[in-house]
Structure formats: C-alpha cells, structure tokens
Write a protein that holds these residues in place. Structure first.
Motif, short mmCIF file in Angstrom:
data_model
loop_
_atom_site.label_atom_id
_atom_site.label_comp_id
_atom_site.label_asym_id
_atom_site.label_seq_id
_atom_site.Cartn_x
_atom_site.Cartn_y
_atom_site.Cartn_z
N LEU A 124 36.60 22.43 34.44
CA LEU A 124 36.07 23.06 33.23
C LEU A 124 34.55 22.94 33.18
CD1 LEU A 124 38.67 21.72 30.68
CD2 LEU A 124 38.60 23.98 31.71
N PRO A 125 33.87 23.85 32.51
CA PRO A 125 34.44 25.04 31.87
C PRO A 125 34.91 26.05 32.92
CG PRO A 125 32.04 25.05 31.75
CD PRO A 125 32.44 23.74 32.33
N ALA A 126 35.98 26.76 32.60
CA ALA A 126 36.47 27.81 33.49
C ALA A 126 36.32 29.14 32.77
CB ALA A 126 37.92 27.56 33.86
N ILE A 127 35.69 30.08 33.43
CA ILE A 127 35.49 31.40 32.85
C ILE A 127 36.21 32.43 33.72
CG2 ILE A 127 33.77 33.20 32.41
CD1 ILE A 127 32.45 29.93 31.92
N VAL A 128 37.09 33.19 33.09
CA VAL A 128 37.87 34.17 33.83
C VAL A 128 37.59 35.54 33.24
CG1 VAL A 128 40.18 34.86 34.53
CG2 VAL A 128 39.64 32.44 34.30
N ILE A 129 37.23 36.47 34.11
CA ILE A 129 36.98 37.84 33.65
C ILE A 129 38.03 38.74 34.28
CG2 ILE A 129 35.35 39.75 33.69
CD1 ILE A 129 33.11 37.65 33.68
N LEU A 130 38.71 39.51 33.42
CA LEU A 130 39.77 40.39 33.91
C LEU A 130 39.41 41.83 33.62
CD1 LEU A 130 41.31 37.82 32.14
CD2 LEU A 130 43.04 38.56 33.76
N ASP A 131 39.93 42.72 34.44
CA ASP A 131 39.61 44.13 34.22
C ASP A 131 40.56 44.73 33.17
OD1 ASP A 131 42.00 44.61 35.44
OD2 ASP A 131 41.12 45.37 37.32
N GLU A 132 40.45 46.04 32.97
CA GLU A 132 41.24 46.70 31.94
C GLU A 132 42.74 46.55 32.17
OE1 GLU A 132 38.86 47.91 33.69
OE2 GLU A 132 37.39 49.02 32.48
N ASN A 133 43.13 46.33 33.43
CA ASN A 133 44.55 46.18 33.74
C ASN A 133 45.01 44.74 33.70
OD1 ASN A 133 44.52 48.92 34.23
ND2 ASN A 133 43.94 48.58 36.38
N PHE A 134 44.18 43.91 33.19
CA PHE A 134 44.45 42.49 33.10
C PHE A 134 44.64 41.89 34.48
CE2 PHE A 134 46.15 38.52 31.33
CZ PHE A 134 45.25 38.36 30.29
N GLU A 135 43.82 42.32 35.40
CA GLU A 135 43.84 41.72 36.71
C GLU A 135 42.54 40.94 36.89
OE1 GLU A 135 44.63 44.73 39.61
OE2 GLU A 135 46.56 45.17 38.66
N ILE A 136 42.66 39.78 37.52
CA ILE A 136 41.50 38.90 37.62
C ILE A 136 40.41 39.53 38.47
CG2 ILE A 136 40.69 36.69 38.53
CD1 ILE A 136 43.41 35.53 37.71
N GLU A 137 39.21 39.58 37.89
CA GLU A 137 38.07 40.12 38.59
C GLU A 137 37.19 39.02 39.15
OE1 GLU A 137 35.47 42.58 36.30
OE2 GLU A 137 36.66 44.37 36.72
N LYS A 138 36.86 38.07 38.28
CA LYS A 138 35.96 36.99 38.68
C LYS A 138 36.40 35.71 38.00
CE LYS A 138 32.01 40.07 38.57
NZ LYS A 138 31.04 40.59 37.60
#
Lengths: 155, 784
Positions: A124-138
């Motif tokens: 932590l901290p963990a930052i997760v960015i997902l695209d419009e399809n809720f798929e992990i981007e970064k």
C-alpha cells in the motif's frame, strides 16, 4: 439583517465552492450502478488505517484542484480500506473478507483480486486504474506525487 | 493458478439472430482455469462469458474476428485474436500465460524498504513507540530495560548518571549509535542516554553481541541503535507530562515537535524541542539528595532533500543545554555545601549524510560526517563535613571545565547481488577530551584517532542458509596525559588490530531458525565514560586514573540462538532462546588504591585484570492472541566470573583492620533479571499497559571508611511494576487529543539503605531508577 444575509450568502458560496473541490468517492455498489448508467474509466485507491503514505495521498494528492477535476471528469473514483470487514455485493457476486478473524493481516477479497500480486503480500498504497470495460489498465504500489499523478491520469 | 473470483459483466449486448453458440476451454499450464471471465471484443461490442468448474465456457456471439482477453489475475491470453467461423466454433482452446507486464510497474518505494526481522541473520530486538509510551519513558535510558539482556543501571546519587549493561557487560563494551552512526563520544556516553528525548525516536534497535563487522571494535556486548523518526505527513504535537516522584516531588516536561514534508516527498523537515524540570528528592531525609535536580532544554531539527529519486541528503542538528545538581543545600553556592555535584552541559551535535544508489538500486553508497562538541562546567566536591580552612580551600577549588570534541566520518558501499549482499566501508573518528579542575591539579588531555576499514559478505546459497562473514581492521592511536594531584600518567600508543566477525543462520522450518556467531573485539586504553566522573566518598572526591602500562583489552564473544515464530490463526507467538559466552583478556578493572593524596582524595586506578568469562542465556516469550492483546516476558540468567579473584581494594597496611578486598564475580551485576510487558487495546480509543522489570540479588560494593575501604553488600531483589492508561480522541481530522495517567513502580520497590550524610558513598546506588511515581500527561496536535 443585511449583514446576516450577506454572511449566509458568503457561507453558501463557500460551501458550494468547497464541494466543488472535494472528490465524490463511490462505494463498489454505487460504482456498479454508475457504470451501468454511463461507462467510464475507474480509479481505485486502496488504503489501510496504518498506511501513512496512503494518508499523505489523501491529504495532498486528491486535494489538488487539477487532479480532482481530472478525476471527476474522466473517472469514477473509489476509495477502499483493504481491511474492511463488510460483505460487498458487486457484479452479482458477494465479496467478503474471508481472512477476518482468521489472520492478523486480513485483506478483503476485492483488494486481493484487484491489487494482489503473485507471491507477494499486499503493498500500500495501491492504485488501480481500469478502463471502461472494467479491465485493469495500470497498477501502482507506491506513493504517487501530484505531478506524476496528473501525468498518469492524462495518459 | 485458479481464481475463484469472477468478475461480472456490463455489456451483454442484444442477441442477434445470426449468433452462433461458441464453446471452449480456458487453459493455463495444461490445467483448466476455472471461474474466470473471458471477454470477446469486436469493434465497440464486448461479449463476456465465465468458465465453469471444469474451465469450460459457452456463449452466443456473431461470427467474426475477436480480441480475446481474460481478467484472470496475473495471467493473460496467449493469442489475442480469434476468428469464429463455421469450422471454428466448438472446442476452442484459449491458452493463458503468465503476465509479467503487470509487474513492470512495481517500484520499490521507501515504505517497503525495511528488513524483515525474521529473515535477518542477526537477532535484532526492537523497542517501538508503543513500548516507549507504555513505560512513559522520558529518556531513552528508561525504556531499554524491556529487551532481553539489557539492564540500565543508575550509578550516582549526586549526579544521576546511568549506564546500559548488555549481557552483564558495562557501558564501555557496547556501542551507542544514532541513526547507525557512532556520534557518542567518551564524555557523551556518561549522560547522553538521559539527554535524548523519546518523542523524536521511531524505534531503538538492540543487537546483542558483536556479530557484524559494521559495528565498532569495542562493540562486543552489542549495539544500541537509536533510529529517529522520518516524517511523511505534516503534523504538529505539543505534550506535557507531570510526574510526582514519591507522590510529592514534581517532574515537569513540556515538549513539541512538528514536521513539514513536501507533496512529492522530496524534501522535509522535523523540528523538536523539550524542556524538563525535575526537582531534587531526598529519600532518607538526611539533607542529601538521592535524585538530582535537573533542568534540560533541547532543541533540534532534522531535514532531508532528495536531489533525484536515487539520492538523499540528510542534515541534522541538535542543541542541548542541561543543568543538574545533587548533594545538599542546593540553594547555596556549591563550595559552601558539604557535597555538590553540579554539571552544566552545553552540547551541539550536527551531522550530514548523503546517500545515493545506481539506477538498478543494486549499488548503494553512503557518505556521512558528524560532529559533537560539549562544553561542560563541573563542580565535584564540597566541604565533606569538615569546616577547616583547608576544607574551604579544597571546596573552593573544585570547579572544573571540560571540553569534548568528537568527529565521525565514514563511507559505506553496499552491493546487492541476486541474493547476496556485499558491504564495505571506512570510518575515521577523532575525539579530543580536555578535563581540567585546577584545584585538584586534575587534568585529562586525551586525543584518540581511530581509523577502521571493514568488509562483510552476506552469503545466501539457498533459502534456508545464510552466512555473514566479515572482518574489520582498526588502527587506533591514543595520546593522553592523565594527572591528579601529584600523580601523572601518560598513554601514547598506536595499535592495529584485526577483528573477525562471523554469523551463521539456518532455517529449519519457516518458523524455526538457528543463528550462531563469533566476534572478536578490543578496547584501547583510554579514559572513557565513568573515568570522567568524580564520585564522592567519605566526604572526599574519588578520582579515576589509568594505571601505568595499561594494555589493550581483547574479547571473544560466541552466541547461539533458536528463534521460533508461529502464527495460529489470529494468535502470534515468538520464542527466543539465546546462549552467550564471552571471554575477556586483560579486562579493564577499577581498583581502589585508598588515600594517595595529602588533601585526602581517594584514587581508583584502571588496571588490567587477569581475565574474565561472562556467560548465560537470554530468553523472550511473546504471545499476542489478537490485535487487542500483547504479552511479553523476557530475561537473562547469567554468570560473570573473574578467572582469578579480582582485587577491588588494595590496603596500604596503615590500618590493620583493613585488608585487601577481592571478588570472584562481577559486582553490581545480578545473575537473574528480566521484564514483562502487557498491552491491552480494547478499541481505537483506549490503551492500558502494564510493564515491569525484575532485578535479582547482586553484590554492591560500598565504601565504609575515608580510606576507600569497601564492604561487599548483597542487595535485595526488586520488582518494579508500572501501569499506564491512555485515551485518544479525534476531535476532528486535523486535531487530536491524548490523555494518559498511571503509576510508575506501583509497589515502591526501591533501595532502602542509601548511605547518609556528608561522608556517604554516592555510588552506593542500585535498583530501579524511580520510587513510586504518579504521572499525568496531555498531548494535543495533528498526530496523523
């Protein structure tokens, strides 16, 4: 009387201004509804009470006007305590903290799923960015200073 | 790799009539991937299906070419495009492979740059903030008792000087470090531990025995490393403490600290200050203090700047002003009293260090330099019960001045291999001490230059075994003149020594680890610590001087330990059993030679003893059934013996009733001592802790005549129990409040036979540092 009206007016202005500054953090069920309504990228901030770098991010990164406006515009934002004991209904499935009462470091299934790393404990901290399809981007497992955050959000 | 979690789907698009049913299987490493989500994407449309318990899936989609992806964690689809046509719609095989890309973004941040204690080749005991607050320690010295093998000893009624004993060996055998740098000088180690405020401390790391080549040549008993806080958040805090010693004598403290850290964490600073004011306490109402009057003001700062991501510049500075006085009639000028020890320290400490590493973070470099300068005004003396002109004259001449300068510089290089670590470095330390009391014709003028080079290799051929092999080469040069009245000694030696260090560790299971080590150490003859302290016995000052032909002392230390750490669901347990065996060759020993001077002053000489052995076992047992509870108990069982009976008092034959006094075991050192630590945190708001120390019987010498003749007394056992209750309130996000109250030494387990009057032996002090003491504290600020 005039003064009072003026004061109230000022207060109102101030409060609306303050509201504009603040991020609207969603819960997972809220996110589900929001995504169904209008697909958008999703930004998730995983934290724990004991994580001082997480706190620092909340105090100085998610309060910068250029970052909040970027986040508001392009993302749904979620803040999630990885040690949460709640059961969460999301996408038709219930996610629980199965380690609660079993382990010292009891992390929620949602956190393990989205921010877990192979052969490593949660960082932590963990930052997760997902695209419009809720798929992990970064995914990031560290403190991100404001400038870098702005760059990440814009790309 | 099976993942039980399934991610939902959002876009199930309308099913068109031309859809076909596609069936297939998701496979990773020849095993089916169950309950995972597979999505097929074509232009703006995504079709989603989940695999069942056999890894099979089916869905209805139009014919065409799709981009396939999987949400399976840590896996990705091998072939990303797939064409669905009449021939290819059944028995599709979707292969998943390990996704390494996701790992590229993991960057090692400072948050995680900590060594796992369990895996360290050397046993490190850590005392954290929690324990410091549980024991309401105002100075570092008070909290150190809560670690196995450590005992903090109170040494003087007149000045309140303390020292740390590790495995029974006195303070000069251990090294005290601040942020891993040895900034404590010879003088500093007398009162230094009392002078560091606990609020700036993040943790104290204690290593028993000198298992690492990185530690100094004298660090044979171990090292005490005081790590100060590194700020992250912008915080401020103001705290007050009021203690009532024996329910009557106020001990007041006010402190503050504040931290400012840039948003990008590339720069930051902490400022802190503390003021303590304690009144003197006379336990036995004889008009002479048992606890000294103390006024201390410290102000300091620590700041850092990171020019790049891989480098860091740290600067720290502390200014310290301390006044302490003990004896009788503290309202009179010192020379008009029977006994006074009065010390005013003005100390400046400053340091700078620069750390940098290469891009891959495999080569780390550190350069540091620190300086400490102390100016001390002292008064050790008084009329001693006499009222003659000679007494007045002697008393008037007991004022002294000490100047002490210490410089520590060093360079360290660390190279990380895949598993192994290589460390090498050099140190260059200079210390000059000048202590002058013209009235006694007392002079210590000492210059010590020490250059050291060390190299160490941590060898880890596999997960289970590791070895730490190293050695240090030390060159030390001592040039000193030591003078008291008519006696003059000088030391001018240069010595080169090689001190090998070795530690082996083997992990039998994940929970059970063995460690064993050997270390060689040495100490060059020099005035150190208590040699700069003048005690008062029989109404006369007692001086310490180095004997002629004092030789260097060598030591060999062996340790072996078993450490069991196990978790049962929520319960964490830890068990440590450690044996140690240390031999000392030519140990430095203080021998009282009786009256040597016309003015009645007593002389103690530092001589080489025949040899000694210190051996025993440390144990620690800890259980924590949940986050709410912690129980810890630890202790030491040991013997410390001289090879041959050691003379402590040498009779000069003038008084026939006084013979030589010798001992076979170390004095002031119990064979059994330990501690307990219990903590209960029922919720976020409240904490209750009970801590205590046990001190077994020991032999304590007491001077019973003005010739310095000793009697050897056996002390009682002591059990010192403390209780502290704390309540925490979050008034708002930016403002918090903590209240606490408790009792130190609840059962008032305290020395009851202090020596009395003007001719007392002021060193006849032992046992717990405080009698029963009530305390209250308030802390306000933005803590987090």
């Amino acid at each position: 009387m005039k003064r009072l009206v003026l004061l109230i007016g000022l207060l109102l202005m101030f409060s609306t201004f303050a509201q504009n500054e603040k991020l609207q953090w969603l819960s997972f069920p809220e996110l589900e509804t929001a995504l169904k309504d209008q697909p958008k990228r999703v930004f998730i901030h995983f934290y724990a009470d004991w994580c001082v770098y997480c706190k620092k991010m909340e105090k100085v990164v998610y309060t910068k006007p250029n970052i909040t406006s970027k986040l508001k515009e392009d993302y749904y934002v979620i803040k999630f305590n990885v040690e949460s004991e709640e059961s969460i209904l999301f996408g038709g499935k219930t996610f629980i903290n199965s380690d609660d009462g079993m382990k010292r470091q009891a992390y929620h299934e949602i956190a393990n799923l989205l921010a877990g790393q192979k052969n490593k404990s949660l960082e932590l901290p963990a930052i997760v960015i997902l695209d419009e399809n809720f798929e992990i981007e970064k995914r990031f497992f560290r403190y991100i200073p404001p400038k870098e955050m702005l760059y990440i959000l814009s790309n | 790799m099976s993942l039980r979690i399934v991610i939902f789907f959002f876009f199930i698009t309308t099913v068109f009539s031309q859809d076909v049913t596609v069936k297939g299987k998701v496979i990773n490493n020849q095993t089916p991937v169950i309950y995972t989500t597979i999505s097929f994407k074509k232009r703006q449309k995504t079709y989603i299906s989940n695999t069942d318990k056999n890894g099979n899936f089916s869905l209805k989609i139009p014919l065409g070419t799709y981009e396939v992806s999987s949400t399976s964690l840590g896996l990705k689809v091998k072939t990303q495009t797939i064409t669905i046509d009449a021939n290819n719609q059944n028995n599709l095989k979707i292969f998943l492979v390990e996704d390494l890309l996701g790992l590229d973004e993991i960057v090692v941040s400072a948050t995680r740059n900590r060594v796992n204690k369990k895996e360290a080749p050397i046993i490190v005991n850590t005392l954290g903030e929690k324990l410091i607050s549980a024991t309401q320690a105002l100075a570092v010295s008070e909290s150190l008792n809560y670690s196995p093998g450590v005992r903090v000893e109170n040494n003087c009624q007149n000045c309140g000087f303390t020292q740390v004993r590790l495995n029974g060996l006195d303070g000069s055998y251990s090294q005290i470090l601040v942020n891993s740098r040895s900034v404590f000088s010879a003088l500093n180690s007398v009162y230094g531990l009392e002078q560091i405020p606990t609020q700036i401390i993040d943790r104290v790391e204690i290593v028993r025995s000198g298992g690492s080549a990185l530690f100094g040549s004298n660090a044979i008993a171990g090292t005490v490393n005081i790590i100060t806080k590194d700020p992250v958040l912008n915080t401020w805090e103001i705290g007050t403490y009021l203690g009532l010693i024996n329910g009557e004598i106020p001990d007041r403290v006010i402190n503050f600290n504040t931290s400012l850290v840039a948003d990008d964490l590339n720069s930051g600073a902490t400022f802190f200050g503390i003021h303590r004011n304690r009144e003197e306490w006379d336990a036995n109402r004889d008009g002479f203090t048992e606890m000294v009057e103390l006024r201390n003001t410290t102000f300091g700062t620590k700041l850092y700047y990171k020019p790049t991501d891989r480098s860091r510049l740290t600067v720290d500075a502390t200014i310290l002003n301390e006044y302490r006085r003990g004896g009788d009639r503290l309202d009179l000028a010192p020379h008009l009293t029977d006994i006074t020890e009065e010390l005013t320290h003005n100390t400046v400490m400053a340091g700078v260090s620069y750390d940098f590493s290469n891009e891959a973070n495999t080569h780390n470099y550190s350069i540091y330099s620190s300086v400490q300068y102390t100016n001390r005004d002292s008064y050790y003396g008084g009329l001693g019960g006499g009222r003659t002109t000679q007494d007045s004259l002697t008393a008037l001449n007991a004022y002294g001045i000490t100047k002490d300068l210490a410089l520590a510089n060093g360079f360290q290089f660390t190279k990380q291999f895949k598993r192994d670590v290589f460390t090498a470095g050099t140190e260059f330390n200079i210390s000059t001490t000048e202590d002058v009391i013209p009235g006694y014709n007392r002079l210590i003028d000492q210059k010590v230059n020490a250059t050291g080079a060390y190299a160490q290799y941590e060898y880890k051929p596999n997960q289970k075994f590791s070895a730490l092999i190293g050695s240090r080469l030390d060159y030390i040069n001592v040039d000193g003149i030591y003078q008291v009245d008519t006696i003059e000694r000088d030391v001018d030696i240069s010595q080169v020594t090689i001190n090998p260090r070795l530690t082996l560790a083997y992990e039998f299971t994940n929970d059970l680890k063995f460690r064993g080590g050997y270390a060689r150490g040495f100490r060059a003859p020099q005035a150190f610590n208590e040699d700069l302290h003048i005690s008062s016995v029989g109404g006369e000052p007692q001086f310490v001087i180095l004997s002629n032909d004092l030789e260097a002392e060598f030591s060999n230390a062996f340790t072996g330990s078993l450490n069991l750490t196990k978790e049962f669901n929520l319960t964490q347990t830890n068990f440590l059993l450690e044996g140690f065996y240390t031999t000392l060759e030519n140990p430095f020993i203080l021998v009282s030679t009786g009256v040597q001077f016309s003015n009645g002053s007593i002389l103690e000489e530092v001589r080489n003893g025949e040899g000694a052995r210190v051996y025993g076992a440390n144990f620690e047992f800890g259980v924590s059934p949940s986050k709410k509870w912690l129980f810890q108990i630890g202790g030491t069982v040991q013997r410390s013996e001289y090879d041959e009976p050691q003379i402590l008092f040498e009779a000069d034959g003038t008084n026939l009733s006084e013979n030589d006094i010798s001992v076979s075991e170390f004095v002031r050192n119990p064979n059994l001592y330990g501690y307990l630590n219990t903590n209960w945190t029922p919720n976020y708001r409240y904490t209750l802790s009970i801590t205590g120390t046990y001190t077994g019987k020991m032999t304590v010498p007491r001077v019973i005549s003005d010739s310095g003749f000793l009697s050897l007394n056996e002390s009682n056992t002591f059990f010192d129990l403390n209780i502290n209750a704390e309540a925490h309130f979050d008034v708002s996000d930016d403002f918090q409040l903590t209240l606490n109250a408790g009792i130190k030494n609840m059962f008032n387990s305290f020395q009851d036979d202090f020596d009395v009057g003007a001719t007392r032996d002021s060193d006849y002090v032992y046992g717990p540092a405080f009698p029963r003491t009530l305390f209250f504290g308030v802390k306000i600020g933005k803590f987090h």
